[in-house]
Scaffold this motif. Structure first.
Motif, PDB file in Angstrom:
ATOM      1  N   TYR A 112       0.824  -1.212   0.000  1.00 34.46           N
ATOM      2  CA  TYR A 112       0.000   0.000   0.000  1.00 34.46           C
ATOM      3  C   TYR A 112       0.859   1.263   0.000  1.00 34.46           C
ATOM      4  CZ  TYR A 112      -3.505  -3.280   1.995  1.00 34.46           C
ATOM      5  OH  TYR A 112      -4.331  -4.339   2.260  1.00 34.46           O
ATOM      6  N   THR A 113       1.997   1.202   0.691  1.00 38.04           N
ATOM      7  CA  THR A 113       2.832   2.397   0.897  1.00 38.04           C
ATOM      8  C   THR A 113       4.029   2.446  -0.043  1.00 38.04           C
ATOM      9  OG1 THR A 113       4.150   1.308   2.618  1.00 38.04           O
ATOM     10  CG2 THR A 113       2.170   2.497   3.326  1.00 38.04           C
ATOM     11  N   LYS A 114       4.109   1.477  -0.966  1.00 35.08           N
ATOM     12  CA  LYS A 114       5.221   1.408  -1.930  1.00 35.08           C
ATOM     13  C   LYS A 114       6.584   1.368  -1.246  1.00 35.08           C
ATOM     14  CE  LYS A 114       2.791   3.291  -5.937  1.00 35.08           C
ATOM     15  NZ  LYS A 114       1.458   3.043  -5.389  1.00 35.08           N
ATOM     16  N   GLY A 115       6.665   0.473  -0.253  1.00 33.35           N
ATOM     17  CA  GLY A 115       7.956   0.193   0.368  1.00 33.35           C
ATOM     18  C   GLY A 115       8.327   1.059   1.539  1.00 33.35           C
ATOM     19  N   ARG A 116       7.334   1.578   2.268  1.00 31.14           N
ATOM     20  CA  ARG A 116       7.643   2.488   3.374  1.00 31.14           C
ATOM     21  C   ARG A 116       7.235   1.945   4.731  1.00 31.14           C
ATOM     22  NH1 ARG A 116       4.906   7.286   3.249  1.00 31.14           N
ATOM     23  NH2 ARG A 116       3.398   6.676   1.643  1.00 31.14           N
ATOM     24  N   PHE A 117       7.132   0.624   4.857  1.00 30.26           N
ATOM     25  CA  PHE A 117       6.688   0.025   6.124  1.00 30.26           C
ATOM     26  C   PHE A 117       7.810  -0.835   6.705  1.00 30.26           C
ATOM     27  CE2 PHE A 117       4.024  -2.127   9.172  1.00 30.26           C
ATOM     28  CZ  PHE A 117       2.960  -1.260   9.391  1.00 30.26           C
ATOM     29  N   ALA A 118       8.104  -0.654   8.000  1.00 29.04           N
ATOM     30  CA  ALA A 118       9.154  -1.413   8.689  1.00 29.04           C
ATOM     31  C   ALA A 118       8.644  -1.835  10.061  1.00 29.04           C
ATOM     32  CB  ALA A 118      10.415  -0.561   8.831  1.00 29.04           C
ATOM     33  N   VAL A 119       9.376  -2.737  10.711  1.00 31.41           N
ATOM     34  CA  VAL A 119       9.003  -3.175  12.055  1.00 31.41           C
ATOM     35  C   VAL A 119      10.180  -3.006  13.013  1.00 31.41           C
ATOM     36  CG1 VAL A 119       7.215  -4.799  11.332  1.00 31.41           C
ATOM     37  CG2 VAL A 119       9.588  -5.589  11.549  1.00 31.41           C
ATOM     38  N   PRO A 190      11.281  -5.616   3.906  1.00 34.71           N
ATOM     39  CA  PRO A 190      11.083  -4.471   4.801  1.00 34.71           C
ATOM     40  C   PRO A 190      12.147  -4.436   5.898  1.00 34.71           C
ATOM     41  CG  PRO A 190       8.980  -5.471   4.299  1.00 34.71           C
ATOM     42  CD  PRO A 190      10.027  -6.380   3.713  1.00 34.71           C
ATOM     43  N   GLU A 191      12.561  -3.237   6.265  1.00 36.57           N
ATOM     44  CA  GLU A 191      13.622  -3.098   7.260  1.00 36.57           C
ATOM     45  C   GLU A 191      13.175  -3.621   8.624  1.00 36.57           C
ATOM     46  OE1 GLU A 191      16.141   0.818   6.267  1.00 36.57           O
ATOM     47  OE2 GLU A 191      13.975   1.165   6.364  1.00 36.57           O
ATOM     48  N   ILE A 192      14.122  -4.244   9.312  1.00 41.24           N
ATOM     49  CA  ILE A 192      13.870  -4.800  10.637  1.00 41.24           C
ATOM     50  C   ILE A 192      14.757  -4.081  11.645  1.00 41.24           C
ATOM     51  CG2 ILE A 192      13.927  -6.849  12.095  1.00 41.24           C
ATOM     52  CD1 ILE A 192      13.521  -8.511   9.518  1.00 41.24           C
ATOM     53  N   PHE A 193      14.117  -3.413  12.592  1.00 41.75           N
ATOM     54  CA  PHE A 193      14.793  -2.703  13.668  1.00 41.75           C
ATOM     55  C   PHE A 193      14.665  -3.516  14.955  1.00 41.75           C
ATOM     56  CE2 PHE A 193      13.755   0.452  10.564  1.00 41.75           C
ATOM     57  CZ  PHE A 193      14.572   1.560  10.748  1.00 41.75           C
ATOM     58  N   MET A 194      15.560  -3.291  15.873  1.00 41.69           N
ATOM     59  CA  MET A 194      15.426  -3.817  17.228  1.00 41.69           C
ATOM     60  C   MET A 194      16.191  -2.896  18.168  1.00 41.69           C
ATOM     61  SD  MET A 194      18.603  -5.314  18.342  1.00 41.69           S
ATOM     62  CE  MET A 194      18.096  -6.567  19.487  1.00 41.69           C
ATOM     63  N   GLY A 195      15.918  -3.012  19.453  1.00 41.40           N
ATOM     64  CA  GLY A 195      16.623  -2.207  20.435  1.00 41.40           C
ATOM     65  C   GLY A 195      17.109  -3.066  21.574  1.00 41.40           C
ATOM     66  N   GLY A 206      23.641  -8.194  15.911  1.00 44.65           N
ATOM     67  CA  GLY A 206      24.681  -8.497  14.937  1.00 44.65           C
ATOM     68  C   GLY A 206      24.317  -9.630  13.996  1.00 44.65           C
ATOM     69  N   ARG A 207      23.543 -10.588  14.485  1.00 43.77           N
ATOM     70  CA  ARG A 207      23.231 -11.774  13.667  1.00 43.77           C
ATOM     71  C   ARG A 207      22.088 -11.557  12.691  1.00 43.77           C
ATOM     72  NH1 ARG A 207      24.478 -14.280  18.698  1.00 43.77           N
ATOM     73  NH2 ARG A 207      22.281 -14.199  19.324  1.00 43.77           N
ATOM     74  N   VAL A 208      21.056 -10.797  13.080  1.00 44.22           N
ATOM     75  CA  VAL A 208      19.848 -10.837  12.237  1.00 44.22           C
ATOM     76  C   VAL A 208      19.205  -9.501  11.894  1.00 44.22           C
ATOM     77  CG1 VAL A 208      19.229 -13.185  12.963  1.00 44.22           C
ATOM     78  CG2 VAL A 208      18.307 -11.214  14.227  1.00 44.22           C
ATOM     79  N   THR A 209      19.536  -8.404  12.560  1.00 41.24           N
ATOM     80  CA  THR A 209      18.763  -7.187  12.315  1.00 41.24           C
ATOM     81  C   THR A 209      19.441  -6.246  11.317  1.00 41.24           C
ATOM     82  OG1 THR A 209      19.719  -6.131  14.275  1.00 41.24           O
ATOM     83  CG2 THR A 209      17.615  -7.232  14.543  1.00 41.24           C
ATOM     84  N   ASP A 210      18.632  -5.338  10.781  1.00 41.96           N
ATOM     85  CA  ASP A 210      19.136  -4.315   9.866  1.00 41.96           C
ATOM     86  C   ASP A 210      19.546  -3.054  10.623  1.00 41.96           C
ATOM     87  OD1 ASP A 210      18.410  -5.896   7.550  1.00 41.96           O
ATOM     88  OD2 ASP A 210      16.332  -5.319   7.956  1.00 41.96           O
ATOM     89  N   TRP A 211      18.812  -2.762  11.703  1.00 41.15           N
ATOM     90  CA  TRP A 211      19.051  -1.567  12.498  1.00 41.15           C
ATOM     91  C   TRP A 211      19.064  -1.941  13.976  1.00 41.15           C
ATOM     92  CZ3 TRP A 211      19.872   3.487  10.926  1.00 41.15           C
ATOM     93  CH2 TRP A 211      19.600   3.793   9.588  1.00 41.15           C
ATOM     94  N   TYR A 212      20.005  -1.347  14.720  1.00 40.73           N
ATOM     95  CA  TYR A 212      20.113  -1.570  16.166  1.00 40.73           C
ATOM     96  C   TYR A 212      19.904  -0.233  16.872  1.00 40.73           C
ATOM     97  CZ  TYR A 212      22.183  -3.211  20.601  1.00 40.73           C
ATOM     98  OH  TYR A 212      22.404  -3.553  21.914  1.00 40.73           O
ATOM     99  N   PHE A 213      18.784  -0.121  17.604  1.00 40.89           N
ATOM    100  CA  PHE A 213      18.470   1.084  18.373  1.00 40.89           C
ATOM    101  C   PHE A 213      19.108   0.999  19.753  1.00 40.89           C
ATOM    102  CE2 PHE A 213      14.295   2.115  16.032  1.00 40.89           C
ATOM    103  CZ  PHE A 213      14.835   3.241  15.430  1.00 40.89           C
ATOM    104  N   MET A 214      19.654   2.125  20.225  1.00 44.11           N
ATOM    105  CA  MET A 214      20.261   2.185  21.552  1.00 44.11           C
ATOM    106  C   MET A 214      19.592   3.275  22.381  1.00 44.11           C
ATOM    107  SD  MET A 214      24.216   1.879  20.231  1.00 44.11           S
ATOM    108  CE  MET A 214      23.892   2.864  18.752  1.00 44.11           C
ATOM    109  N   ASN A 215      19.416   3.007  23.682  1.00 43.79           N
ATOM    110  CA  ASN A 215      18.950   4.048  24.589  1.00 43.79           C
ATOM    111  C   ASN A 215      19.934   5.210  24.593  1.00 43.79           C
ATOM    112  OD1 ASN A 215      16.583   2.874  25.437  1.00 43.79           O
ATOM    113  ND2 ASN A 215      17.157   2.727  27.589  1.00 43.79           N
TER     114      ASN A 215
END
Length: 370
Positions: A112-119, A190-195, A206-215
């Motif tokens: 629907y968003t033409k590639g603008r949805f991530a989790v 779709p991009e996968i984030f985690m924190g 390091g093993r599986v995510t695209d983005w690593y969020f830090m406090n």
């Protein structure tokens, strides 16, 4: 591994206020609103003021100043459909989502968003949200093991025509999801984030995510996590595949003294009972880690007034001071800032007008020097 300075332009995300109460646990005035209409207007302002992403929080029940909350995937989709370029990130909990159902929802939303949805895959710190919904509360390491499997499942189902996975938590048997997510050149899914902060989180990142969020943290504290996650990524054949974001709360004023006066007022007017309750809950979650390196473990009362240690990042002062501080983090490997504000719509416009141009000027100067 030595931390490499980031050469590409910094990206910016903002916390979607889909949860009532604002982003500081304080009685100070916060001009914000958790309604859909407010959030659509905010998203359009953010898009016009240089923001790349909007992260929708996930809360399933009231607590610590947040009485009401809109579900993250639905409000993310609504925001994306009301904008043209802004990417949305919906926070989701393994254990409360069946990954195949989420994979289908994300694939459709991405179309629907033409590639603008991530989790943003959240392993969980709020025990009551699981137990009061009748779901088991796993110990810390098991929550991250489940999250890692959850991410492997999403990747497999989004990219394979005969998806197969046999894990301890999830299984796939010759499954073909159609439609797949929207095709974006250079983006496999779709991009996968985690924190996180713990050793378990760093390993999973390091093993599986695209983005690593830090406090929120100091540049030195951030650099340590960037090194650890990058080392794991390299060992797993993913060197350069993980990018890094840091949480920060922006208080910009004409003078440094004025900005710090606002910060002092926020802390002076903190809801002590709510802050202490939140601190007790999150520290209990972090103390369950084997090496006591969980999130919030060294956070003091002032830090906890802002949910994700946003004050510690030090984005308080004049526009130039804030911009220069951001460049310090960029030199330590940070690609993205996830920002929170006291008065969302006004402050998003202030950031785009007064801070972002200085960031871009400083980035251009550093490229010339390099």
């Amino acid at each position: 591994m030595t931390v490499q300075p980031v050469t590409e332009p910094l990206k910016f995300a903002y916390w979607v206020p889909n949860v009532s109460g604002g982003l500081v646990v304080s009685t100070i005035e916060q001009r914000t609103d958790w309604s859909l209409d407010y959030n659509i207007e905010l998203a359009r302002l953010a898009e016009a003021n240089g923001f790349d992403y909007a992260l929708s929080q996930v809360r399933y029940m009231a607590g610590y100043g947040a009485a009401y909350q809109h579900e993250s995937t639905s409000i993310s989709l609504a925001i994306a459909l009301a904008t043209e370029r802004l990417k949305v990130i919906a926070a989701v909990h393994p254990g409360l989502w069946q990954p195949g159902v989420l994979a289908k929802l994300v694939a459709s939303s991405d179309q629907y968003t033409k590639g603008r949805f991530a989790v943003n895959v959240v392993s969980g710190w709020f025990k009551d949200e699981f137990t009061k919904l009748g779901e088991p509360w796993l110990e810390h390491g098991e929550r991250y093991r489940r999250s890692e499997e959850f991410i492997r499942y999403l990747r497999e189902i989004w990219t394979s025509d005969h998806a197969e996975l046999s894990g301890d938590f999830y299984r796939l048997r010759d499954f073909d999801l159609k439609p797949k997510p929207y095709e974006v050149p250079g983006r496999p899914h779709p991009e996968i984030f985690m924190g996180g902060n713990s050793t378990d989180a760093r390993g999973m990142g390091g093993r599986v995510t695209d983005w690593y969020f830090m406090n929120g943290n100091t540049p030195e504290g951030i650099a340590e996590q960037v090194r650890d996650v990058s080392d794991v990524a390299a060992v797993n054949g993913r060197a350069g595949h993980v990018r890094f974001g840091v949480n920060g709360f922006v208080i910009g004023r004409e003078t440094e003294a004025q900005a710090h006066a606002v910060l002092d007022e926020i802390v002076e007017k903190a809801d002590v009972e709510a802050v202490e309750g939140f601190g007790s809950a999150v520290k209990q979650a972090g103390q369950s880690t084997g090496d006591k390196k969980g999130m919030w473990q060294d956070s003091d009362f002032k830090d906890l007034v802002q949910y994700n240690d946003g004050f510690r990042t030090g984005l308080v002062g004049t526009p130039e001071q804030i911009a220069r501080r951001m460049l310090e983090f960029k030199r330590q490997g940070v690609h993205l800032f996830l920002l929170g504000f006291l008065h969302f719509q006004e402050d998003v416009q202030y950031f785009g007008r007064d801070v972002l141009p200085i960031v871009r000027e400083l980035e251009a100067e550093e490229l010339v020097k390099a």
